[in-house]
Design a protein around this motif. Structure first.
Motif, PDB file in Angstrom:
ATOM      1  N   ALA A 179       0.981  -1.321   0.057  1.00 41.51           N
ATOM      2  CA  ALA A 179       0.027   0.036   0.152  1.00 41.51           C
ATOM      3  C   ALA A 179       0.853   1.038  -0.003  1.00 41.51           C
ATOM      4  CB  ALA A 179      -0.763  -0.036   1.052  1.00 41.51           C
ATOM      5  N   VAL A 180       2.104   1.250   0.268  1.00 39.38           N
ATOM      6  CA  VAL A 180       3.019   2.209   0.444  1.00 39.38           C
ATOM      7  C   VAL A 180       3.410   2.666  -1.076  1.00 39.38           C
ATOM      8  CG1 VAL A 180       5.519   3.246   0.991  1.00 39.38           C
ATOM      9  CG2 VAL A 180       3.664   1.916   2.625  1.00 39.38           C
ATOM     10  N   GLY A 181       3.163   3.741  -1.646  1.00 41.55           N
ATOM     11  CA  GLY A 181       3.703   4.035  -2.962  1.00 41.55           C
ATOM     12  C   GLY A 181       4.335   5.640  -3.039  1.00 41.55           C
ATOM     13  N   THR A 182       4.391   6.016  -1.870  1.00 44.29           N
ATOM     14  CA  THR A 182       5.064   7.459  -1.950  1.00 44.29           C
ATOM     15  C   THR A 182       5.972   7.497  -0.578  1.00 44.29           C
ATOM     16  OG1 THR A 182       3.190   8.669  -0.631  1.00 44.29           O
ATOM     17  CG2 THR A 182       3.141   8.484  -3.005  1.00 44.29           C
ATOM     18  N   PRO A 183       7.077   8.468  -0.724  1.00 43.77           N
ATOM     19  CA  PRO A 183       7.909   8.563   0.704  1.00 43.77           C
ATOM     20  C   PRO A 183       7.137   9.221   1.427  1.00 43.77           C
ATOM     21  CG  PRO A 183       8.767   9.241  -1.475  1.00 43.77           C
ATOM     22  CD  PRO A 183       7.531   8.917  -1.984  1.00 43.77           C
ATOM     23  N   GLY A 184       5.907  10.121   1.259  1.00 45.51           N
ATOM     24  CA  GLY A 184       5.093  10.634   2.521  1.00 45.51           C
ATOM     25  C   GLY A 184       4.393   9.365   3.218  1.00 45.51           C
ATOM     26  N   GLU A 185       3.909   8.400   2.279  1.00 43.35           N
ATOM     27  CA  GLU A 185       3.166   7.207   2.878  1.00 43.35           C
ATOM     28  C   GLU A 185       4.201   6.494   3.680  1.00 43.35           C
ATOM     29  OE1 GLU A 185      -0.141   6.869  -0.255  1.00 43.35           O
ATOM     30  OE2 GLU A 185       1.449   5.342  -0.667  1.00 43.35           O
ATOM     31  N   LEU A 186       5.265   6.203   3.385  1.00 47.62           N
ATOM     32  CA  LEU A 186       6.472   5.402   3.910  1.00 47.62           C
ATOM     33  C   LEU A 186       6.818   6.175   5.214  1.00 47.62           C
ATOM     34  CD1 LEU A 186       8.541   3.318   4.615  1.00 47.62           C
ATOM     35  CD2 LEU A 186       9.997   4.562   2.995  1.00 47.62           C
ATOM     36  N   ARG A 187       6.997   7.523   5.228  1.00 49.07           N
ATOM     37  CA  ARG A 187       7.102   8.441   6.462  1.00 49.07           C
ATOM     38  C   ARG A 187       5.884   8.298   7.488  1.00 49.07           C
ATOM     39  NH1 ARG A 187       8.607  12.401   3.486  1.00 49.07           N
ATOM     40  NH2 ARG A 187       6.611  13.139   3.033  1.00 49.07           N
ATOM     41  N   GLN A 188       4.989   8.107   7.251  1.00 43.85           N
ATOM     42  CA  GLN A 188       3.785   7.939   8.068  1.00 43.85           C
ATOM     43  C   GLN A 188       3.896   6.751   8.893  1.00 43.85           C
ATOM     44  OE1 GLN A 188       0.270   8.425   5.434  1.00 43.85           O
ATOM     45  NE2 GLN A 188      -0.387  10.236   6.770  1.00 43.85           N
ATOM     46  N   LEU A 189       4.232   5.632   8.188  1.00 41.80           N
ATOM     47  CA  LEU A 189       4.481   4.471   8.891  1.00 41.80           C
ATOM     48  C   LEU A 189       5.751   4.570  10.064  1.00 41.80           C
ATOM     49  CD1 LEU A 189       4.278   1.675   6.131  1.00 41.80           C
ATOM     50  CD2 LEU A 189       2.465   2.322   7.949  1.00 41.80           C
ATOM     51  N   LEU A 190       6.726   5.157   9.323  1.00 43.25           N
ATOM     52  CA  LEU A 190       8.114   5.475  10.212  1.00 43.25           C
ATOM     53  C   LEU A 190       7.662   6.148  11.452  1.00 43.25           C
ATOM     54  CD1 LEU A 190      10.783   5.478   7.489  1.00 43.25           C
ATOM     55  CD2 LEU A 190      10.121   3.577   8.810  1.00 43.25           C
ATOM     56  N   PHE A 193      13.140  -0.542  -3.657  1.00 50.48           N
ATOM     57  CA  PHE A 193      14.137  -0.008  -5.170  1.00 50.48           C
ATOM     58  C   PHE A 193      13.340   0.018  -6.231  1.00 50.48           C
ATOM     59  CE2 PHE A 193      17.482  -1.102  -2.377  1.00 50.48           C
ATOM     60  CZ  PHE A 193      18.485  -0.012  -2.456  1.00 50.48           C
ATOM     61  N   GLY A 194      11.983  -0.868  -6.507  1.00 45.03           N
ATOM     62  CA  GLY A 194      10.914  -0.696  -7.400  1.00 45.03           C
ATOM     63  C   GLY A 194      10.498   0.663  -7.507  1.00 45.03           C
ATOM     64  N   LEU A 195      10.004   1.416  -6.525  1.00 43.96           N
ATOM     65  CA  LEU A 195       9.459   2.636  -6.589  1.00 43.96           C
ATOM     66  C   LEU A 195      10.342   3.827  -6.593  1.00 43.96           C
ATOM     67  CD1 LEU A 195       7.244   2.157  -3.317  1.00 43.96           C
ATOM     68  CD2 LEU A 195       6.670   2.233  -5.706  1.00 43.96           C
ATOM     69  N   MET A 196      11.720   3.405  -6.405  1.00 43.85           N
ATOM     70  CA  MET A 196      12.808   4.332  -6.385  1.00 43.85           C
ATOM     71  C   MET A 196      12.728   5.152  -7.937  1.00 43.85           C
ATOM     72  SD  MET A 196      16.792   4.207  -5.494  1.00 43.85           S
ATOM     73  CE  MET A 196      16.320   3.630  -3.755  1.00 43.85           C
ATOM     74  N   GLY A 197      12.613   4.434  -8.874  1.00 43.34           N
ATOM     75  CA  GLY A 197      12.661   5.137 -10.398  1.00 43.34           C
ATOM     76  C   GLY A 197      11.306   5.873 -10.486  1.00 43.34           C
ATOM     77  N   THR A 198      10.181   5.319  -9.786  1.00 38.03           N
ATOM     78  CA  THR A 198       8.932   6.322 -10.035  1.00 38.03           C
ATOM     79  C   THR A 198       8.958   7.605  -9.429  1.00 38.03           C
ATOM     80  OG1 THR A 198       7.969   5.636  -8.084  1.00 38.03           O
ATOM     81  CG2 THR A 198       7.563   4.105 -10.144  1.00 38.03           C
ATOM     82  N   ARG A 199       9.944   7.972  -8.573  1.00 34.60           N
ATOM     83  CA  ARG A 199      10.180   9.361  -7.888  1.00 34.60           C
ATOM     84  C   ARG A 199      11.256   9.741  -8.354  1.00 34.60           C
ATOM     85  NH1 ARG A 199       5.667   9.819  -5.730  1.00 34.60           N
ATOM     86  NH2 ARG A 199       6.355  11.350  -4.528  1.00 34.60           N
ATOM     87  N   PHE A 200      12.043   9.456  -9.449  1.00 31.85           N
ATOM     88  CA  PHE A 200      13.136  10.259 -10.004  1.00 31.85           C
ATOM     89  C   PHE A 200      12.711  11.274 -10.938  1.00 31.85           C
ATOM     90  CE2 PHE A 200      16.087  10.423 -13.746  1.00 31.85           C
ATOM     91  CZ  PHE A 200      17.140  11.069 -12.856  1.00 31.85           C
ATOM     92  N   MET A 201      13.288  12.429 -10.743  1.00 29.91           N
ATOM     93  CA  MET A 201      12.942  13.769 -11.318  1.00 29.91           C
ATOM     94  C   MET A 201      14.367  14.112 -12.557  1.00 29.91           C
ATOM     95  SD  MET A 201      11.241  15.886  -8.355  1.00 29.91           S
ATOM     96  CE  MET A 201      12.877  15.952  -7.519  1.00 29.91           C
ATOM     97  N   PRO A 202      13.926  13.407 -13.577  1.00 31.05           N
ATOM     98  CA  PRO A 202      15.076  13.816 -14.667  1.00 31.05           C
ATOM     99  C   PRO A 202      15.410  15.121 -14.909  1.00 31.05           C
ATOM    100  CG  PRO A 202      13.018  12.635 -15.673  1.00 31.05           C
ATOM    101  CD  PRO A 202      12.847  12.975 -14.185  1.00 31.05           C
ATOM    102  N   ASP A 203      14.445  15.867 -14.902  1.00 33.48           N
ATOM    103  CA  ASP A 203      14.980  17.279 -14.973  1.00 33.48           C
ATOM    104  C   ASP A 203      15.732  17.948 -14.066  1.00 33.48           C
ATOM    105  OD1 ASP A 203      12.549  16.887 -13.273  1.00 33.48           O
ATOM    106  OD2 ASP A 203      12.344  19.248 -13.365  1.00 33.48           O
ATOM    107  N   LYS A 204      15.790  17.447 -12.836  1.00 30.54           N
ATOM    108  CA  LYS A 204      16.608  17.934 -11.834  1.00 30.54           C
ATOM    109  C   LYS A 204      18.168  17.273 -12.194  1.00 30.54           C
ATOM    110  CE  LYS A 204      13.881  20.033  -8.958  1.00 30.54           C
ATOM    111  NZ  LYS A 204      13.963  21.174  -8.527  1.00 30.54           N
ATOM    112  N   ALA A 205      18.417  16.204 -12.594  1.00 29.97           N
ATOM    113  CA  ALA A 205      19.589  15.197 -12.868  1.00 29.97           C
ATOM    114  C   ALA A 205      20.134  15.949 -14.128  1.00 29.97           C
ATOM    115  CB  ALA A 205      19.233  13.830 -12.902  1.00 29.97           C
TER     116      ALA A 205
END
Length: 158
Positions: free
Chosen positions: A20-31, A58-70
């Motif tokens: 059910a965790v799909g975003t850093p914010g959702e992970l943060r809530q659990l932590l 690690f599967g979610l990591m690519g979904t959070r990548f912002m290519p314009d920043k890199a």
């Protein structure tokens, strides 16, 4: 009152919670839940399965990548994660407007990051700043340290 959960039911519920965790914010809530510390995190990870947790993260990591920043910057990142079941290794490849991950070690990484699984979760949730993690010894880094420092700004922690 409902029936008591069997160990298999409990594992299934915990696995559902993980997926059910799909975003850093959702992970943060659990932590940030009361009483969550390294021991609780390790118990959760062992109940669900170390590889299941890491594969999801690690599967979610690519979904959070912002290519314009890199921009045009990129390279191969080796992640060495200390877990209750022993070390695990993942690679993150950044380039061509993408960030992709895979299990295993990198032949030649631009930077290598090492940390415990609880600290990886905190880093990915935006609760642990990478530079602060290095300064406090929670994150070990070798290779191109400037690349490692810049890389943190290439991911969305919301």
């Amino acid at each position: 009152m409902g029936e008591a959960l069997t160990p298999d039911d409990n594992t299934e519920q915990l696995s559902s919670m993980l997926h059910a965790v799909g975003t850093p914010g959702e992970l943060r809530q659990l932590l940030e839940a009361p009483g969550v510390n390294d021991e609780v995190i390790d118990q959760f990870v062992q109940a669900v399965g170390v590889d299941a947790v890491l594969d999801r993260l690690f599967g979610l990591m690519g979904t959070r990548f912002m290519p314009d920043k890199a921009g045009q910057d990129g390279g191969l990142v080796q992640w060495n994660i200390g877990t209750p079941d022993g070390p695990r290794h993942y690679t993150l490849t950044i380039g061509g407007g993408q960030a992709t991950t895979a299990r295993g070690t990198a032949d030649k990484s631009k930077v290598t990051l090492g940390m415990s699984l609880p600290n990886l979760l905190r880093l990915c949730a935006g609760k642990l700043n990478g530079v602060t993690g290095v300064m406090t010894g929670k994150v070990k880094i070798s290779g191109d340290m400037m690349f490692g420092a810049k890389m943190q700004g290439w991911f969305d922690y919301r």
